[in-house]
Design a protein around this motif. Sequence first.
Motif, PDB file in Angstrom:
ATOM      1  N   GLY A  80       5.829   8.638  -4.497  1.00  0.00           N
ATOM      2  CA  GLY A  80       5.023   8.755  -3.032  1.00  0.00           C
ATOM      3  C   GLY A  80       5.267   7.723  -2.300  1.00  0.00           C
ATOM      4  N   VAL A  81       4.492   7.681  -1.156  1.00  0.00           N
ATOM      5  CA  VAL A  81       4.695   6.795   0.019  1.00  0.00           C
ATOM      6  C   VAL A  81       4.444   5.346  -0.512  1.00  0.00           C
ATOM      7  N   ILE A  82       3.638   5.107  -1.426  1.00  0.00           N
ATOM      8  CA  ILE A  82       3.308   3.709  -1.763  1.00  0.00           C
ATOM      9  C   ILE A  82       4.483   2.926  -2.445  1.00  0.00           C
ATOM     10  N   VAL A  83       5.434   3.678  -2.961  1.00  0.00           N
ATOM     11  CA  VAL A  83       6.744   3.035  -3.725  1.00  0.00           C
ATOM     12  C   VAL A  83       7.693   3.201  -2.795  1.00  0.00           C
ATOM     13  N   LEU A 132      13.202   6.493   4.024  1.00  0.00           N
ATOM     14  CA  LEU A 132      12.300   7.375   3.365  1.00  0.00           C
ATOM     15  C   LEU A 132      10.989   7.240   3.488  1.00  0.00           C
ATOM     16  N   HIS A 133      10.575   6.068   3.371  1.00  0.00           N
ATOM     17  CA  HIS A 133       9.049   5.500   3.538  1.00  0.00           C
ATOM     18  C   HIS A 133       8.536   6.006   4.975  1.00  0.00           C
ATOM     19  N   HIS A 134       9.675   5.398   5.967  1.00  0.00           N
ATOM     20  CA  HIS A 134       9.319   5.707   7.279  1.00  0.00           C
ATOM     21  C   HIS A 134       8.870   6.961   7.715  1.00  0.00           C
ATOM     22  N   GLN A 162       8.101   9.640   5.523  1.00  0.00           N
ATOM     23  CA  GLN A 162       6.915  10.250   4.768  1.00  0.00           C
ATOM     24  C   GLN A 162       5.575   9.473   5.560  1.00  0.00           C
ATOM     25  N   ARG A 163       5.497   8.360   5.892  1.00  0.00           N
ATOM     26  CA  ARG A 163       4.541   7.746   6.501  1.00  0.00           C
ATOM     27  C   ARG A 163       4.087   8.198   7.810  1.00  0.00           C
ATOM     28  N   ARG A 164       5.219   8.577   8.424  1.00  0.00           N
ATOM     29  CA  ARG A 164       5.201   9.292   9.810  1.00  0.00           C
ATOM     30  C   ARG A 164       4.341  10.819   9.740  1.00  0.00           C
ATOM     31  N   THR A 184      -9.715   2.204  -6.428  1.00  0.00           N
ATOM     32  CA  THR A 184      -9.698   1.090  -5.496  1.00  0.00           C
ATOM     33  C   THR A 184     -11.178   1.166  -4.939  1.00  0.00           C
ATOM     34  N   THR A 185     -11.894   2.338  -4.186  1.00  0.00           N
ATOM     35  CA  THR A 185     -13.027   2.251  -4.013  1.00  0.00           C
ATOM     36  C   THR A 185     -14.147   2.200  -4.656  1.00  0.00           C
ATOM     37  N   ALA A 186     -13.845   2.867  -5.893  1.00  0.00           N
ATOM     38  CA  ALA A 186     -14.938   2.799  -6.993  1.00  0.00           C
ATOM     39  C   ALA A 186     -14.900   1.309  -7.631  1.00  0.00           C
ATOM     40  N   VAL A 195     -17.926  -7.352   0.974  1.00  0.00           N
ATOM     41  CA  VAL A 195     -17.610  -6.861  -0.398  1.00  0.00           C
ATOM     42  C   VAL A 195     -16.034  -6.830  -0.474  1.00  0.00           C
ATOM     43  N   LEU A 196     -15.456  -5.968   0.661  1.00  0.00           N
ATOM     44  CA  LEU A 196     -14.040  -5.850   0.343  1.00  0.00           C
ATOM     45  C   LEU A 196     -13.184  -7.036   0.758  1.00  0.00           C
ATOM     46  N   ARG A 197     -13.924  -8.071   1.510  1.00  0.00           N
ATOM     47  CA  ARG A 197     -13.372  -9.467   1.570  1.00  0.00           C
ATOM     48  C   ARG A 197     -13.293 -10.537   0.272  1.00  0.00           C
ATOM     49  N   VAL A 225       3.286  -8.330  -3.806  1.00  0.00           N
ATOM     50  CA  VAL A 225       4.644  -8.832  -3.811  1.00  0.00           C
ATOM     51  C   VAL A 225       5.736  -8.362  -2.894  1.00  0.00           C
ATOM     52  N   ARG A 226       6.491  -9.094  -2.202  1.00  0.00           N
ATOM     53  CA  ARG A 226       7.486  -8.701  -1.166  1.00  0.00           C
ATOM     54  C   ARG A 226       8.786  -9.469  -1.518  1.00  0.00           C
ATOM     55  N   GLU A 227       9.955  -8.872  -1.321  1.00  0.00           N
ATOM     56  CA  GLU A 227      11.072  -9.408  -1.634  1.00  0.00           C
ATOM     57  C   GLU A 227      11.831  -9.288  -0.562  1.00  0.00           C
ATOM     58  N   LEU A 236      -6.906  -9.907   4.172  1.00  0.00           N
ATOM     59  CA  LEU A 236      -5.682  -9.235   3.568  1.00  0.00           C
ATOM     60  C   LEU A 236      -6.125  -7.848   2.728  1.00  0.00           C
ATOM     61  N   THR A 237      -7.262  -7.490   2.647  1.00  0.00           N
ATOM     62  CA  THR A 237      -7.765  -6.347   1.588  1.00  0.00           C
ATOM     63  C   THR A 237      -6.910  -5.251   1.689  1.00  0.00           C
ATOM     64  N   PHE A 238      -6.564  -4.756   2.811  1.00  0.00           N
ATOM     65  CA  PHE A 238      -5.509  -3.791   3.228  1.00  0.00           C
ATOM     66  C   PHE A 238      -4.379  -3.999   3.666  1.00  0.00           C
ATOM     67  N   LEU A 239      -3.739  -5.102   3.660  1.00  0.00           N
ATOM     68  CA  LEU A 239      -2.932  -5.796   4.150  1.00  0.00           C
ATOM     69  C   LEU A 239      -2.760  -5.524   5.831  1.00  0.00           C
ATOM     70  N   PRO A 270       3.279  -1.887   8.992  1.00  0.00           N
ATOM     71  CA  PRO A 270       3.697  -0.758   8.689  1.00  0.00           C
ATOM     72  C   PRO A 270       3.261  -0.406   7.370  1.00  0.00           C
ATOM     73  N   ARG A 271       3.107  -1.294   6.360  1.00  0.00           N
ATOM     74  CA  ARG A 271       2.525  -1.124   5.139  1.00  0.00           C
ATOM     75  C   ARG A 271       1.329  -1.074   4.553  1.00  0.00           C
ATOM     76  N   ALA A 272       0.581  -1.308   5.702  1.00  0.00           N
ATOM     77  CA  ALA A 272      -0.907  -1.450   5.562  1.00  0.00           C
ATOM     78  C   ALA A 272      -1.527  -0.096   4.867  1.00  0.00           C
ATOM     79  N   CYS A 273      -2.620  -0.239   4.179  1.00  0.00           N
ATOM     80  CA  CYS A 273      -3.371   0.745   3.200  1.00  0.00           C
ATOM     81  C   CYS A 273      -3.572   2.143   4.302  1.00  0.00           C
ATOM     82  N   ILE A 274      -3.004   3.233   3.990  1.00  0.00           N
ATOM     83  CA  ILE A 274      -3.077   4.193   4.950  1.00  0.00           C
ATOM     84  C   ILE A 274      -4.408   4.839   4.894  1.00  0.00           C
ATOM     85  N   GLY A 275      -5.343   4.353   3.682  1.00  0.00           N
ATOM     86  CA  GLY A 275      -6.610   5.158   3.396  1.00  0.00           C
ATOM     87  C   GLY A 275      -7.765   4.181   3.738  1.00  0.00           C
TER      88      GLY A 275
END
Length: 567
Positions: free
Chosen positions: A157-160, A165-167, A169-171, A355-357, A414-416, A425-427, A496-499, A502-507
């Motif tokens: 899915g979009v997270i991996v 391809l990511h671009h 799907q995310r759009r 995550t929200t749980a 709480v989120l912080r 991680v990013r490479e 940075l909880t959701f970063l 363009p790769r920030a948490c969509i939700g």
Amino acid sequence: MKAGFKAADTLTILWRLLPKALVTGMLSGWLISHLALPATNVVLRGIFSHPYLWSATLVFFVLAFDALVIYPRTRDPLRSLPNTSRCATMMVESPRGKSALAAMKDYPDAPLIRVEGRYVVLCAGHDALRDILSTHASDFEKPWPIRSFLARPLGWGVIVNEGPLHHRQRRILNPAFHVGKIRMLYGLMWSKVLIFSQKLEEMLDEDDAERDEDGWVEVEIAELSSRLTLDIIGPAAMGRDFQSLTSNESNISDAYLELLRPSFGRMIFAGLNFTLPQWIVRRLPLSSNRILDEISSFLKKTCGEILEDKKREIAEGKNTLPDYSILKRIIDADGLTDDEIKDQMLTFLAAGHETTAGALTWACYLCATNPDIQRKLRAEIRSRLEYVGGQPPEGISWDVLESMPYLNGFCEEVLRLYPTVPVTVREAQRETTVSGYRVPKRTLFLIVPYATNRNPCAWGADADQVVPERWIDTDPNTGVTRPNKTGGTTSNFASLTFLHGPRACIGQDFAKAELRCAVAGLVGGFEVKLRKDQEEPRISGVITAKAEGGMRLLFRKAGEVEREDAQ
Ligand code: HEM
């Protein structure tokens, strides 16, 4: 651990040299055997009877000497960075990210900190974070071993996915998560929170519940929270109500609880996945492999069946997908294949549920450890939502919930303080620049929300305290309060909880709405406190930060307190 980390770094350097050494060595071997050897004497010809082997070995040693001794002292563009040995234990420490926080405190002005070796760099400064996550985001990807490991339970899915391809799907997915669309979900979220509250009340009222003289009952809240968020993401994302709060059996909920159950063995398993190729790890006779395969195929089958059902219903003209459903919007957008949609469903189910749980569980813990904040929160909730006789209202509107400054500030805290994704991680995919430093291709960057979110440089001396007021602006003239978005810091990258980028948490708007509803329902209706002599929970978990062994806290109905107080 430190020595192990250094050895791994050296091995990585040598491993990366091998192809270069082989090609150069073979080439020079060919030159020696065809041009030099025929002209030399018998002794030399004896020594060089295997010219390819000799020259490849020689070239390897020369390159290794350069890579390990000369390059770091002379040409390495990151050689001036401070070096820390602290983060070597990050995979297994509790909470994950605490060593990174210590390193950031050691070097408060450093934008980047080397992690005991060449290839791993801790991202500490906001400019560096901005470069990686936003300005030069296309130069960075999640490393392949992590993506292929995550794809086992999440699908592709979009997270991996990365690159075009990511671009694409995310759009296609972005509009379904627009804040306006998320606000349509408040009604669904609140209806589930009411069922959650009812379930909690039933647990408190059970005849065989162990109740102390003040009416407090011990409840494990992590699993109940997980059932709540599953029952929200099911209908919201894919039009299927899993009813895990009301049914004693919930295969999906149990599958995720098992999948994400924190343990030392799971940490080691994740470590293997992050370092060895999947084709090796998958063949290891480990129970974690078997469990992961079983659960993943069950989840994939379930998502596949739901998608088939929904598509058949649409074809038969009896669409049961409500307008607010994310799946409906994705099908209507008509840009993804069925397999792609299935993978997104798997992604939303996993990324949007535990995550929200986790956040709700930590919200309960922070209320229990901060009774004054809990009281203030309840006072605001009771004053803004229409509780009658201690009973919550049947419905709520998004604008009331979003405009409650203390509730908003508390949820932000709480989120912080407990970001459910504590490390990522990013490479570097190519040579690029980060915070003015030239960065070689394949450098790994540790991005640590747990540490950045608690860094006193941005948040002040009380960085590790719960201070909902950070997120509240007060008009000096009118005294009117309203929520702010930065918690009083000067940069978005302080949290940075959701970063970001363009790769920030969509939700993230979904998660914040859900947390607001759940905290309002829970704190509005119940009191929570710590058990006597309760130890600080150990935070663990491979991908998300969870309390090891669940979260057992004492609860009682808040209405009862008010009656007692009145007497
Ligand atoms: C408190 C709750 C949540 C937290 C802390 C959280 C955190 C994150 C983080 C840190 C990332 C980036 C991971 C990385 O790139 O390394 C992410 C990505 C993502 N999240 Fe969330 N998330 C939460 C809730 C949700 C919800 C409710 C959904 C869906 C309904 C969701 C869906 C996603 C998706 C699809 C991505 C991938 C985005 C992309 O790469 O383009 N998350 N989340």
